[in-house]
Write a protein that holds these residues in place. Structure first.
Motif, PDB file in Angstrom:
ATOM      1  N   GLU A 430       0.819  -1.212   0.000  1.00  0.00           N
ATOM      2  CA  GLU A 430       0.000   0.000   0.000  1.00  0.00           C
ATOM      3  C   GLU A 430       0.854   1.264   0.000  1.00  0.00           C
ATOM      4  O   GLU A 430       0.325   2.373   0.138  1.00  0.00           O
ATOM      5  CB  GLU A 430      -0.926   0.005   1.230  1.00  0.00           C
ATOM      6  CG  GLU A 430      -1.960  -1.119   1.197  1.00  0.00           C
ATOM      7  CD  GLU A 430      -2.722  -1.247   2.515  1.00  0.00           C
ATOM      8  OE1 GLU A 430      -2.377  -0.516   3.472  1.00  0.00           O
ATOM      9  OE2 GLU A 430      -3.636  -2.085   2.590  1.00  0.00           O
ATOM     10  N   GLY A 431       2.178   1.067  -0.145  1.00  0.00           N
ATOM     11  CA  GLY A 431       3.069   2.210  -0.199  1.00  0.00           C
ATOM     12  C   GLY A 431       3.443   2.763   1.156  1.00  0.00           C
ATOM     13  O   GLY A 431       3.904   3.902   1.253  1.00  0.00           O
ATOM     14  N   THR A 475       6.294  11.347 -10.415  1.00  0.00           N
ATOM     15  CA  THR A 475       6.974  11.372  -9.119  1.00  0.00           C
ATOM     16  C   THR A 475       8.297  10.624  -9.177  1.00  0.00           C
ATOM     17  O   THR A 475       8.474   9.702  -9.968  1.00  0.00           O
ATOM     18  CB  THR A 475       6.078  10.754  -8.023  1.00  0.00           C
ATOM     19  OG1 THR A 475       6.770  10.778  -6.778  1.00  0.00           O
ATOM     20  CG2 THR A 475       5.698   9.324  -8.360  1.00  0.00           C
ATOM     21  N   GLY A 476       9.195  11.042  -8.322  1.00  0.00           N
ATOM     22  CA  GLY A 476      10.458  10.328  -8.168  1.00  0.00           C
ATOM     23  C   GLY A 476      10.369   9.228  -7.135  1.00  0.00           C
ATOM     24  O   GLY A 476      11.330   8.487  -6.910  1.00  0.00           O
ATOM     25  N   ASP A 477       9.208   9.087  -6.485  1.00  0.00           N
ATOM     26  CA  ASP A 477       9.016   8.090  -5.428  1.00  0.00           C
ATOM     27  C   ASP A 477       8.921   6.680  -6.017  1.00  0.00           C
ATOM     28  O   ASP A 477       8.743   6.490  -7.221  1.00  0.00           O
ATOM     29  CB  ASP A 477       7.740   8.422  -4.643  1.00  0.00           C
ATOM     30  CG  ASP A 477       7.832   7.929  -3.202  1.00  0.00           C
ATOM     31  OD1 ASP A 477       8.754   7.148  -2.900  1.00  0.00           O
ATOM     32  OD2 ASP A 477       6.976   8.319  -2.392  1.00  0.00           O
ATOM     33  N   LYS A 478       8.992   5.686  -5.118  1.00  0.00           N
ATOM     34  CA  LYS A 478       8.909   4.291  -5.545  1.00  0.00           C
ATOM     35  C   LYS A 478       7.519   3.995  -6.100  1.00  0.00           C
ATOM     36  O   LYS A 478       6.524   4.605  -5.722  1.00  0.00           O
ATOM     37  CB  LYS A 478       9.214   3.365  -4.375  1.00  0.00           C
ATOM     38  CG  LYS A 478      10.660   3.462  -3.898  1.00  0.00           C
ATOM     39  CD  LYS A 478      10.934   2.523  -2.742  1.00  0.00           C
ATOM     40  CE  LYS A 478      12.383   2.629  -2.276  1.00  0.00           C
ATOM     41  NZ  LYS A 478      12.663   1.743  -1.119  1.00  0.00           N
ATOM     42  N   ARG A 479       7.471   3.009  -7.007  1.00  0.00           N
ATOM     43  CA  ARG A 479       6.222   2.713  -7.711  1.00  0.00           C
ATOM     44  C   ARG A 479       5.109   2.297  -6.764  1.00  0.00           C
ATOM     45  O   ARG A 479       3.955   2.722  -6.936  1.00  0.00           O
ATOM     46  CB  ARG A 479       6.469   1.624  -8.764  1.00  0.00           C
ATOM     47  CG  ARG A 479       5.209   1.220  -9.519  1.00  0.00           C
ATOM     48  CD  ARG A 479       5.534   0.577 -10.835  1.00  0.00           C
ATOM     49  NE  ARG A 479       6.195   1.512 -11.727  1.00  0.00           N
ATOM     50  CZ  ARG A 479       5.552   2.425 -12.463  1.00  0.00           C
ATOM     51  NH1 ARG A 479       4.241   2.528 -12.378  1.00  0.00           N
ATOM     52  NH2 ARG A 479       6.214   3.217 -13.261  1.00  0.00           N
ATOM     53  N   ALA A 480       5.408   1.491  -5.754  1.00  0.00           N
ATOM     54  CA  ALA A 480       4.355   1.007  -4.852  1.00  0.00           C
ATOM     55  C   ALA A 480       3.689   2.172  -4.129  1.00  0.00           C
ATOM     56  O   ALA A 480       2.452   2.256  -4.061  1.00  0.00           O
ATOM     57  CB  ALA A 480       4.941   0.028  -3.840  1.00  0.00           C
ATOM     58  N   ALA A 481       4.513   3.084  -3.620  1.00  0.00           N
ATOM     59  CA  ALA A 481       3.966   4.245  -2.918  1.00  0.00           C
ATOM     60  C   ALA A 481       3.184   5.140  -3.871  1.00  0.00           C
ATOM     61  O   ALA A 481       2.103   5.637  -3.540  1.00  0.00           O
ATOM     62  CB  ALA A 481       5.089   5.038  -2.259  1.00  0.00           C
ATOM     63  N   ALA A 482       3.714   5.321  -5.092  1.00  0.00           N
ATOM     64  CA  ALA A 482       3.050   6.173  -6.072  1.00  0.00           C
ATOM     65  C   ALA A 482       1.699   5.593  -6.491  1.00  0.00           C
ATOM     66  O   ALA A 482       0.698   6.310  -6.567  1.00  0.00           O
ATOM     67  CB  ALA A 482       3.946   6.357  -7.291  1.00  0.00           C
ATOM     68  N   GLU A 483       1.669   4.304  -6.744  1.00  0.00           N
ATOM     69  CA  GLU A 483       0.425   3.673  -7.204  1.00  0.00           C
ATOM     70  C   GLU A 483      -0.629   3.659  -6.104  1.00  0.00           C
ATOM     71  O   GLU A 483      -1.824   3.778  -6.383  1.00  0.00           O
ATOM     72  CB  GLU A 483       0.707   2.271  -7.718  1.00  0.00           C
ATOM     73  CG  GLU A 483       1.475   2.269  -9.046  1.00  0.00           C
ATOM     74  CD  GLU A 483       1.738   0.866  -9.570  1.00  0.00           C
ATOM     75  OE1 GLU A 483       1.586  -0.099  -8.784  1.00  0.00           O
ATOM     76  OE2 GLU A 483       2.095   0.742 -10.761  1.00  0.00           O
ATOM     77  N   VAL A 494       0.070   6.897 -13.941  1.00  0.00           N
ATOM     78  CA  VAL A 494       1.120   7.059 -12.935  1.00  0.00           C
ATOM     79  C   VAL A 494       2.480   6.783 -13.562  1.00  0.00           C
ATOM     80  O   VAL A 494       2.666   5.754 -14.223  1.00  0.00           O
ATOM     81  CB  VAL A 494       0.923   6.095 -11.745  1.00  0.00           C
ATOM     82  CG1 VAL A 494       1.969   6.368 -10.672  1.00  0.00           C
ATOM     83  CG2 VAL A 494      -0.473   6.212 -11.185  1.00  0.00           C
ATOM     84  N   TYR A 495       3.427   7.704 -13.352  1.00  0.00           N
ATOM     85  CA  TYR A 495       4.809   7.504 -13.783  1.00  0.00           C
ATOM     86  C   TYR A 495       5.697   7.733 -12.570  1.00  0.00           C
ATOM     87  O   TYR A 495       5.766   8.848 -12.047  1.00  0.00           O
ATOM     88  CB  TYR A 495       5.167   8.463 -14.919  1.00  0.00           C
ATOM     89  CG  TYR A 495       4.269   8.299 -16.129  1.00  0.00           C
ATOM     90  CD1 TYR A 495       4.524   7.323 -17.083  1.00  0.00           C
ATOM     91  CD2 TYR A 495       3.144   9.099 -16.293  1.00  0.00           C
ATOM     92  CE1 TYR A 495       3.690   7.153 -18.178  1.00  0.00           C
ATOM     93  CE2 TYR A 495       2.299   8.950 -17.382  1.00  0.00           C
ATOM     94  CZ  TYR A 495       2.579   7.975 -18.321  1.00  0.00           C
ATOM     95  OH  TYR A 495       1.735   7.812 -19.401  1.00  0.00           O
ATOM     96  N   ALA A 496       6.348   6.654 -12.113  1.00  0.00           N
ATOM     97  CA  ALA A 496       7.113   6.699 -10.865  1.00  0.00           C
ATOM     98  C   ALA A 496       8.607   6.568 -11.122  1.00  0.00           C
ATOM     99  O   ALA A 496       9.049   6.252 -12.226  1.00  0.00           O
ATOM    100  CB  ALA A 496       6.641   5.594  -9.932  1.00  0.00           C
ATOM    101  N   GLU A 497       9.388   6.835 -10.041  1.00  0.00           N
ATOM    102  CA  GLU A 497      10.837   6.705 -10.045  1.00  0.00           C
ATOM    103  C   GLU A 497      11.476   7.536 -11.163  1.00  0.00           C
ATOM    104  O   GLU A 497      12.382   7.095 -11.855  1.00  0.00           O
ATOM    105  CB  GLU A 497      11.237   5.230 -10.146  1.00  0.00           C
ATOM    106  CG  GLU A 497      10.667   4.388  -8.997  1.00  0.00           C
ATOM    107  CD  GLU A 497      10.983   2.905  -9.117  1.00  0.00           C
ATOM    108  OE1 GLU A 497      11.929   2.572  -9.858  1.00  0.00           O
ATOM    109  OE2 GLU A 497      10.306   2.106  -8.464  1.00  0.00           O
TER     110      GLU A 497
END
Length: 626
Positions: A430-431, A475-483, A494-497
């Motif tokens: 769940e991030g 976001t530059g955050d990790k995919r799990a947290a972003a999603e 969503v585009y992460a990391e």
């Protein structure tokens, strides 16, 4: 009224006063023209001079400086031409209504500028510097970062800073657009130009005068006043060409009917003067800027500051909106979301213990746990001993027990925690970041923290989607947290990391797909993407200096709900401008055709032409409302 105030008021309302005086002279001359011709002639001359002075001056300056004809000179030529063939009253009426419409347009501009730039009147000139136990009045330009200042009840705060002593309610409406005062305590941030309430404060300065948020707003205001939207630039270029064409056709209408069609010189000149009046693009020229400035003024009162009309135009056409995650869609700091006790502790007890231990920690996660524990109202106890283990957590002595609080790797050496894999995987999926709490009896529980969604984010995303706009997260955050955050907010893509340059590339790709794209961010790493987007939007409170400088639009209160409002306002401004242009062109064509049919008198031409100018200005003024 003091003499200076009287002079200032006269300058502010000069055009309106001149128009009224012109009207009085005109109608007085008309009333007495059959009985006192000489006095009537003098009054007409005065009406021409008083009413036409400002516009004549503007027209001559444009002709000298830019070598261009404009509507001001066209109106002057028409009025003089009417007088030359004996139509003094019609010419004076033209001057009067033209002066009146000019005064109304100036009022619109001043009202719009005043609403945006009223902040400049709020700028404090001096501060009460507190140094070595004494107070000293100094100019705000002399304040330096680290200085302490005293602000008494009812005074404006002279510099951005942090409260070191005292509590008070601060009216921040001039900066953030908030309607109600905000309670401020020690360690809270305050802004220059805001109004202190009932408490005395000692504030440590964090920004020098030119770097304060207030000064940035003033710079934004100056940019907003000076920048012209593309549509207005086109109209002004068109005006110069159009005015020359109108003068050329007027000369032909004076000569061809007289020499070719056998008209009398008086009739040919009269029709030429009517054409000169009705063909002038006054209403067309006034179709855009009053409406645009009214819309910018309206948004500024709500805490949304545009840097110019061009950005309002661009925002109206946005088809995709890209959000940064941390600090934009989310609050920007972690908060406790889950408390899972594993021994005999209740959730409240476990949170109180961990919060007490972390009360000595400076780590953001530790502070988040402490803040959550404090919400319960139970006083926290300090641990007897606490040691931070960098990168892992803390070891503490609390209430006679040894506790370890931190990452999974910090406690797994002491016991087997594989039975918790399912719970841990769910929380991390769940991030969320999982914190393990262990005492001498074993694992006492788990806590999860996460940067949570802004309260208005979900509603804002829904509104944008209802407007037919695609919502994207970069976001530059990790995919799990972003999603996890994206799913909660309802984001489409969503585009992460992403690194800053990758955000720029993604914005370029979105522009290729959707056309105009808005980007909303708050950090230094968002600045390149803000500059690349069709419209860059910065968070005013949380935003970095670079983001604020780069953006085209600033949300002064970090309220995401203002974005759909600004888009709707931009669309409404676009509709009003199209209405104005269509109406003004229709009136010009109708009046020209009526003149060629010889069914239009000069007074009706004046009323139709100048009346349409007043109507388009009033239509633009509607955007000042609600």
């Amino acid at each position: 009224m003091k003499q200076k105030d009287w002079i200032r008021s006269l300058k502010r309302h000069g055009e309106g006063i001149a128009a009224v005086v012109c009207g009085v002279f005109t109608f007085a001359a008309w009333i007495i023209q059959h009985n006192a011709y000489t006095w009537s002639f003098i009054l007409y001359i005065l009406a021409y001079c008083v009413g036409g002075y400002m516009k004549t001056k503007e027209g001559i300056l444009t002709l000298i400086n830019e070598r261009e004809l404009d509507v001001n000179l066209l109106m002057l030529l028409a009025a003089v031409g009417a007088a030359s063939i004996g139509y003094w009253f019609e010419g004076a009426i033209l001057i009067f209504i033209f002066a009146l419409s000019g005064a109304l347009e100036s009022y619109t501009m001043m009202r719009s500028y005043r609403d945006i730039a009223s902040l400049m009147d709020l700028k404090p000139e001096t501060a009460r510097l507190y140094k070595d136990g004494t107070e000293k009045q100094v100019k705000i330009e002399e304040l330096r970062v680290g200085d302490k200042i005293i602000v008494k009840p009812g005074e404006r705060i002279p510099a951005d800073g942090v409260i070191r002593e005292g509590t008070s309610s601060i009216n921040q409406s001039s900066i953030t657009g908030e309607s109600l005062p905000v309670e401020k305590n020690v360690e809270d941030t305050v802004y220059a130009g805001t109004l202190n309430g009932e408490g005395s404060l000692v504030i440590e300065v964090t920004s020098e005068s030119e770097s304060s948020l207030f000064s940035k707003i003033i710079r934004l205001v100056q940019e907003a006043q000076s920048e012209m939207p593309p549509s207005q630039r086109f109209i002004e270029r068109f005006e110069g060409i159009y005015a020359k064409v109108v003068v050329g056709i007027t000369l032909l209408l004076m000569l061809i009917p007289y020499y070719v069609l056998g008209w009398s010189w008086s009739e040919a000149l009269y029709r030429a003067m009517v054409f000169l009046v009705v063909a002038s693009p006054c209403a067309l020229v006034a179709s855009i800027m009053p409406a645009m400035l009214s819309a910018i003024s309206n948004s500024a009162r709500k805490g949304v500051l545009f840097k110019g009309g061009a950005h309002l135009e661009n925002l109206a056409g946005v088809r995709a909106v890209a959000f940064d995650k941390t600090g934009t869609l989310t609050i920007g700091r972690p908060q406790v979301t889950d408390v899972i006790p594993l021994q005999e502790y209740s959730k409240e007890e476990l949170l109180w213990i961990v919060g007490s231990i972390e009360s000595l920690s400076e780590h953001p996660i530790g502070r988040a746990v402490t803040e959550k524990a404090e919400e319960a109202g139970r006083p926290l106890h300090r641990p007897q001993r606490m040691q931070a283990v960098t990168g892992f957590g803390v070891v503490a002595e609390f209430e006679g027990q040894r506790w370890k609080i931190g990452k999974e790797a910090f406690v797994e050496d002491d016991e087997d925690i594989t039975h918790l894999t399912g719970i841990v995987n769910r929380l991390e999926g769940e991030g969320k970041t999982v914190i393990f709490a262990q005492n001498e009896s074993g694992l006492a529980g788990l806590l999860a923290v996460q940067d949570t969604l802004r309260p208005e984010a979900k509603e804002t995303v829904a509104w944008l989607k209802n407007l037919g706009i695609t919502v994207v997260m970069l976001t530059g955050d990790k995919r799990a947290a972003a999603e996890a955050i994206a799913a909660e907010a309802g984001v489409d893509e969503v585009y992460a990391e992403l690194l800053p340059q990758q955000k720029v590339e993604r914005i370029k790709a979105l522009r290729e797909r959707y056309g105009k794209v808005a980007m909303i961010g708050d950090g230094v790493n968002d600045a390149p993407a803000l500059a690349t987007a069709s419209v860059g939007i910065a968070m005013g409170n949380a935003g970095s200096d670079v983001a604020l400088d780069t953006a085209d639009l600033v949300l002064m209160n970090d309220d995401l709900k203002k974005i759909p409002m600004a888009i709707r306002l931009g669309k409404k401004a676009g509709r009003v401008i199209k209405q104005n242009i269509a109406f003004s062109l229709s009136i010009i064509i109708l009046l020209i055709l009526s003149n060629f049919a010889q069914s239009l008198t000069l007074p009706l031409g004046v009323i139709g032409h100048e009346g349409s100018t007043i109507l388009v200005i009033l239509n633009g003024l509607r955007l000042l409302r609600g």
